[in-house]
Design a protein around this motif. Structure first.
Motif, PDB file in Angstrom:
ATOM      1  N   ALA A   1       5.921  -4.246   4.226  1.00  0.00           N
ATOM      2  CA  ALA A   1       4.694  -5.050   4.217  1.00  0.00           C
ATOM      3  C   ALA A   1       4.018  -4.818   5.584  1.00  0.00           C
ATOM      4  O   ALA A   1       3.958  -3.665   6.036  1.00  0.00           O
ATOM      5  CB  ALA A   1       5.006  -6.512   3.936  1.00  0.00           C
TER       6      ALA A   1
ATOM      7  N   HIS B   1       9.207  -0.409   8.990  1.00  0.00           N
ATOM      8  CA  HIS B   1       8.395  -1.592   8.637  1.00  0.00           C
ATOM      9  C   HIS B   1       8.260  -1.717   7.123  1.00  0.00           C
ATOM     10  O   HIS B   1       8.275  -0.717   6.408  1.00  0.00           O
ATOM     11  CB  HIS B   1       7.021  -1.567   9.328  1.00  0.00           C
TER      12      HIS B   1
ATOM     13  N   LYS C   1       0.501   0.176  13.548  1.00  0.00           N
ATOM     14  CA  LYS C   1      -0.128   1.161  12.660  1.00  0.00           C
ATOM     15  C   LYS C   1      -1.542   0.676  12.370  1.00  0.00           C
ATOM     16  O   LYS C   1      -1.710  -0.473  11.933  1.00  0.00           O
ATOM     17  CB  LYS C   1       0.688   1.264  11.367  1.00  0.00           C
TER      18      LYS C   1
ATOM     19  N   ASP D   1       1.089  -7.347   1.572  1.00  0.00           N
ATOM     20  CA  ASP D   1       0.347  -7.230   2.831  1.00  0.00           C
ATOM     21  C   ASP D   1      -0.995  -6.572   2.569  1.00  0.00           C
ATOM     22  O   ASP D   1      -1.185  -5.905   1.550  1.00  0.00           O
ATOM     23  CB  ASP D   1       1.131  -6.475   3.904  1.00  0.00           C
TER      24      ASP D   1
ATOM     25  N   ARG E   1      -4.050  -7.471  10.137  1.00  0.00           N
ATOM     26  CA  ARG E   1      -3.424  -7.472   8.803  1.00  0.00           C
ATOM     27  C   ARG E   1      -2.934  -8.872   8.451  1.00  0.00           C
ATOM     28  O   ARG E   1      -2.666  -9.680   9.331  1.00  0.00           O
ATOM     29  CB  ARG E   1      -2.200  -6.543   8.801  1.00  0.00           C
TER      30      ARG E   1
ATOM     31  N   GLY F   1       0.839  -1.205   0.000  1.00  0.00           N
ATOM     32  CA  GLY F   1       0.000   0.000   0.000  1.00  0.00           C
ATOM     33  C   GLY F   1       0.865   1.241   0.000  1.00  0.00           C
ATOM     34  O   GLY F   1       1.994   1.227  -0.479  1.00  0.00           O
ATOM     35  N   GLY F   2       0.314   2.328   0.533  1.00  0.00           N
ATOM     36  CA  GLY F   2       1.065   3.571   0.674  1.00  0.00           C
ATOM     37  C   GLY F   2       1.273   4.305  -0.636  1.00  0.00           C
ATOM     38  O   GLY F   2       0.568   4.072  -1.627  1.00  0.00           O
ATOM     39  N   SER F   3       2.283   5.174  -0.627  1.00  0.00           N
ATOM     40  CA  SER F   3       2.505   6.072  -1.767  1.00  0.00           C
ATOM     41  C   SER F   3       2.981   5.332  -3.021  1.00  0.00           C
ATOM     42  O   SER F   3       2.956   5.872  -4.122  1.00  0.00           O
ATOM     43  CB  SER F   3       3.552   7.120  -1.389  1.00  0.00           C
TER      44      SER F   3
ATOM     45  N   LYS G   1      11.783   9.751   6.225  1.00  0.00           N
ATOM     46  CA  LYS G   1      12.232   8.351   6.157  1.00  0.00           C
ATOM     47  C   LYS G   1      13.762   8.255   6.142  1.00  0.00           C
ATOM     48  O   LYS G   1      14.314   7.153   6.074  1.00  0.00           O
ATOM     49  CB  LYS G   1      11.704   7.689   4.868  1.00  0.00           C
TER      50      LYS G   1
ATOM     51  N   CYS H   1      -4.631  -5.007   4.812  1.00  0.00           N
ATOM     52  CA  CYS H   1      -5.376  -4.770   6.046  1.00  0.00           C
ATOM     53  C   CYS H   1      -6.644  -5.624   5.963  1.00  0.00           C
ATOM     54  O   CYS H   1      -7.250  -5.742   4.881  1.00  0.00           O
ATOM     55  CB  CYS H   1      -5.755  -3.306   6.152  1.00  0.00           C
TER      56      CYS H   1
ATOM     57  N   GLY I   1       6.790  -0.654   0.252  1.00  0.00           N
ATOM     58  CA  GLY I   1       7.074   0.695   0.746  1.00  0.00           C
ATOM     59  C   GLY I   1       7.793   0.503   2.076  1.00  0.00           C
ATOM     60  O   GLY I   1       8.081  -0.620   2.491  1.00  0.00           O
ATOM     61  N   MET I   2       8.100   1.584   2.736  1.00  0.00           N
ATOM     62  CA  MET I   2       8.695   1.455   4.072  1.00  0.00           C
ATOM     63  C   MET I   2       8.180   2.577   4.961  1.00  0.00           C
ATOM     64  O   MET I   2       8.104   3.736   4.536  1.00  0.00           O
ATOM     65  CB  MET I   2      10.221   1.536   3.996  1.00  0.00           C
ATOM     66  N   GLY I   3       7.808   2.235   6.182  1.00  0.00           N
ATOM     67  CA  GLY I   3       7.345   3.255   7.117  1.00  0.00           C
ATOM     68  C   GLY I   3       8.517   3.942   7.805  1.00  0.00           C
ATOM     69  O   GLY I   3       9.666   3.492   7.709  1.00  0.00           O
TER      70      GLY I   3
ATOM     71  N   ASN J   1      -5.649  -2.072   0.826  1.00  0.00           N
ATOM     72  CA  ASN J   1      -4.599  -1.918  -0.193  1.00  0.00           C
ATOM     73  C   ASN J   1      -5.114  -2.346  -1.564  1.00  0.00           C
ATOM     74  O   ASN J   1      -4.663  -1.854  -2.602  1.00  0.00           O
ATOM     75  CB  ASN J   1      -3.360  -2.737   0.191  1.00  0.00           C
TER      76      ASN J   1
HETATM   77  O1  LIG Z   1      -0.505  -1.014   5.180  1.00  0.00           O
HETATM   78  C1  LIG Z   1      -0.157   0.120   5.464  1.00  0.00           C
HETATM   79  O2  LIG Z   1      -0.410   0.707   6.500  1.00  0.00           O
HETATM   80  C2  LIG Z   1       0.629   0.848   4.446  1.00  0.00           C
HETATM   81  O3  LIG Z   1       0.532   0.163   3.259  1.00  0.00           O
HETATM   82  C3  LIG Z   1       2.083   0.976   4.868  1.00  0.00           C
HETATM   83  O4  LIG Z   1       2.666  -0.255   5.167  1.00  0.00           O
HETATM   84  C4  LIG Z   1       2.889   1.720   3.832  1.00  0.00           C
HETATM   85  O5  LIG Z   1       3.178   0.902   2.754  1.00  0.00           O
HETATM   86  C5  LIG Z   1       4.166   2.253   4.418  1.00  0.00           C
HETATM   87  O6  LIG Z   1       3.905   2.902   5.622  1.00  0.00           O
HETATM   88  C6  LIG Z   1       4.813   3.231   3.487  1.00  0.00           C
HETATM   89  O7  LIG Z   1       3.858   4.149   3.114  1.00  0.00           O
HETATM   90  P1  LIG Z   1       4.198   5.505   2.381  1.00  0.00           P
HETATM   91  O8  LIG Z   1       5.056   5.184   1.247  1.00  0.00           O
HETATM   92  O9  LIG Z   1       2.861   6.052   2.007  1.00  0.00           O
HETATM   93  O10 LIG Z   1       4.885   6.348   3.405  1.00  0.00           O
END
Ligand SMILES: O=C(O)[C@H](O)[C@@H](O)[C@H](O)[C@H](O)COP(=O)(O)O
Length: 581
Positions: free
Chosen positions: A477, A475, A501, A392, A506, A362-364, A529, A394, A469-471, A404
């Motif tokens: 996935a 994190h 989160k 991954d 999930r 998910g995410g950006s 990040k 939700c 992506g990465m938080g 996602n």
């Molecule tokens: O399932 C989720 O909550 C999101 O998919 C999350 O895992 C996202 O992929 C990362 O936080 C990066 O998100 P960004 O690239 O939007 O910062």
């Protein structure tokens, strides 16, 4: 007899500077770098010329060209005007003067810049009109004349520079507006008999490989890799290489260069790994006068350093133990590179296996993949061969904002011809545990039929590509730091009900599955990040403080890991210190 002016508004070619071979009319392409491949419509009298490219540009900031070809005929009247507009197919180069293929030289009136009038009596007047038109523009402080050339056959070549643009390239609209105004003025003055009334005009941007003047142009392009041609004092031979400018020493009239970490400077034995310490430490101290014209070893230039800008896109990613790092100037560039990368893997996988199994997150990330819905990808990617999964998800309804699946469907899947039965999302009517089990089962069936390949060193599925992506917490996935989920070695898909989160429930691919993929790409943007990127990628030495950071645990056993980063996200990376940045 009435005179008729035929205006062919054209062109639109994508070329590297210095490449004069496919000069005109071959490619009905309009490009407006750095937005590549997009279709652009321009108004030509009553016609719309809509052209889009299905070709891949060879250079991000290719030069743009805008031409007016005027010719006088004596037999047709003005009413015929529109009929005589040439079509793309009818066009031939015989309507345009062909230039000799020569390498650019400083002051050649082309990619070498400067003014060349070639004894045209009307040249000075045409030049002063060009200056006037530029001065009258609202952006006159930004758009400047880079080169100007007239030829005895009545051709005017104008190259415009854009000071605020990283590579000095004006956009198509800027070229077009200048060219239209300039053409109008030339016509007016031509009608008065002060200059020929049938001049042909080409307005373009200098290409990426413009020749720079030393020391004048150096500070402007100092952050870019440059090809420097120089005289090696020891051997007295002409050498050239790709360098980064370290300093310009005006007191002693010399430049200090260091090798750019690009492919051609790397040891062929090192299989693409970064340059070694010796190469990184090597410096070239070069007096201004020790530079000579590239490809013209006999031509000695005492005051001009011959340097060509090298496209940053031409730089290969920096290879580290933690995968390939691709750092981009902007989200636009990152997104272009990312979709290119996905399209290439898709093509390779379809060629090799007949299908492409891709797992999304998910995410950006999904927004950055948006260009896949546009030309040329929308048409060139073999969508029918795509099998879509989620690394991954939700555990929420499919129409929930946190889904996602919904994110990907709205942003990508509904806009391209994916086969609906190839989209494998979770069953949202089950509990997290059940959904994870069932998802694992679905993948197992597809592994059996080899829609998803299988790892030859574990029994895990081998996805062709897993996109993550990465938080800010590192994190990936739904594998969160310090969570027991990181220990899961048996299952392919597992679940959590206590996600730090939201939402808490999930399902996620486990590390063994992620690390069995043929390709894993981690896409990370934004300054918030930067610390996590540093912790995930940089060598921490003996005191590795974050051995269990999920993003650090992404280490494909046999596959390839690529990090797509923007500059803010990469700003704390030590691994880049000696790279081309
Ligand atoms: O399932 C989720 O909550 C999101 O998919 C999350 O895992 C996202 O992929 C990362 O936080 C990066 O998100 P960004 O690239 O939007 O910062």
């Amino acid at each position: 007899m009435m005179k008729k002016r035929m205006i062919v508004e054209k062109l639109l070619r994508l070329r590297r500077a210095g490449d004069r071979s496919s000069l005109i009319f071959n490619l009905p392409i309009i490009v407006d770098p750095p937005i590549q491949y997009s279709s652009l419509t321009i108004q030509n009298q009553n016609q719309n010329l809509s052209c889009s490219s299905s070709l891949k540009p060879t250079c991000l900031f290719a030069s743009l060209t805008h031409r007016f070809l005027s010719s006088s005929t004596s037999t047709q009247n003005e009413d015929d005007h529109q009929d005589s507009l040439q079509s793309d197919d009818e066009e031939t180069t015989d309507g345009w003067e062909e230039e000799d293929e020569v390498d650019p030289e400083v002051g050649d009136g082309g990619d070498g810049g400067g003014v060349v009038l070639q004894c045209c009596s009307w040249g000075e007047r045409a030049l002063s009109i060009a200056h006037q038109v530029l001065l009258l523009r609202a952006d006159s402080d930004d758009i400047k004349l880079f080169a100007f050339k007239t030829t005895p056959r009545g051709y005017v070549y104008v190259r415009l520079d854009k000071l605020s643009h990283k590579y000095g390239c004006p956009g198509m609209k800027e070229l077009e507006s200048f060219s239209q105004e300039y053409k109008k003025r030339l016509d007016e003055v031509g009608a008065l008999g002060e200059i020929p009334d049938d001049l042909a005009l080409e307005v373009s941007s200098p290409g990426a490989e413009r020749i720079l003047k030393v020391p004048d142009d150096l500070s402007r392009f100092k952050d870019m890799p440059m090809r420097v041609c120089y005289v090696d004092e020891e051997s007295d031979c002409i050498n050239n290489g790709v360098f980064l400018l370290e300093s310009v020493e005006m007191d002693s009239d010399k430049c200090v260069w260091k090798l750019a970490d690009v492919k051609e400077n790397r040891d062929v034995q090192s299989k693409g790994r970064p340059m070694n310490r010796k190469q990184k430490d090597w410096r070239l101290n070069l007096p201004f006068e020790m530079h000579r014209m590239f490809c013209h070893p006999s031509f000695f230039l005492s005051s001009s350093l011959v340097i060509k800008l090298v496209s940053s896109m031409a730089l290969p990613g920096v290879h580290t133990d933690r995968g390939e790092l691709r750092v981009h100037e902007s989200l636009e560039e990152l997104s272009t590179d990312l979709v290119d990368y996905i399209a290439e893997l898709s093509e390779a996988s379809v060629k090799e296996r007949g299908v492409f199994a891709i797992a999304l997150s998910g995410g950006s990330l999904i927004g950055l993949m948006g260009k896949l819905c546009e030309a040329p990808y929308s048409k060139t990617v073999d969508w029918a061969k795509w099998y879509i999964f989620w690394a991954d998800e939700c555990v929420v309804a499919k129409n929930h904002a946190d889904s996602n699946y919904k994110l990907a469907k709205d942003g990508l899947l509904s806009k391209v011809p994916i086969v609906p039965s190839h989209v494998h999302s979770i069953n949202d009517s089950l509990s997290a545990e059940e959904a994870a089990d069932e998802y694992g089962f679905v993948i197992r069936q597809l592994v059996k039929t080899r829609m998803v390949s299988v790892s030859d060193i574990s029994d895990c599925p081998k996805f062709d590509l897993i996109l993550l992506g990465m938080g800010t917490d590192g994190h990936v996935a739904s594998l969160f730091p310090d969570h027991s989920v990181l220990e899961e070695k048996e299952e392919w898909v597992t679940f959590i009900t206590d996600s730090p989160k939201p939402p808490p429930e999930r399902i996620t691919f486990t590390l063994p599955v992620i690390n069995s993929a043929s390709n894993v790409a981690v896409v990370v943007t934004g300054e918030n990040k930067a610390e996590a990127v540093h912790l995930a990628i940089d060598d921490m030495g003996a005191d590795d403080c974050c051995p269990s950071l999920p993003s650090r645990l992404v280490q494909p056993t046999k596959g390839k890991l690529v990090w797509f980063l923007d500059k803010p996200a990469a700003s704390k990376l030590k691994s880049l210190e000696f790279s081309s940045e």
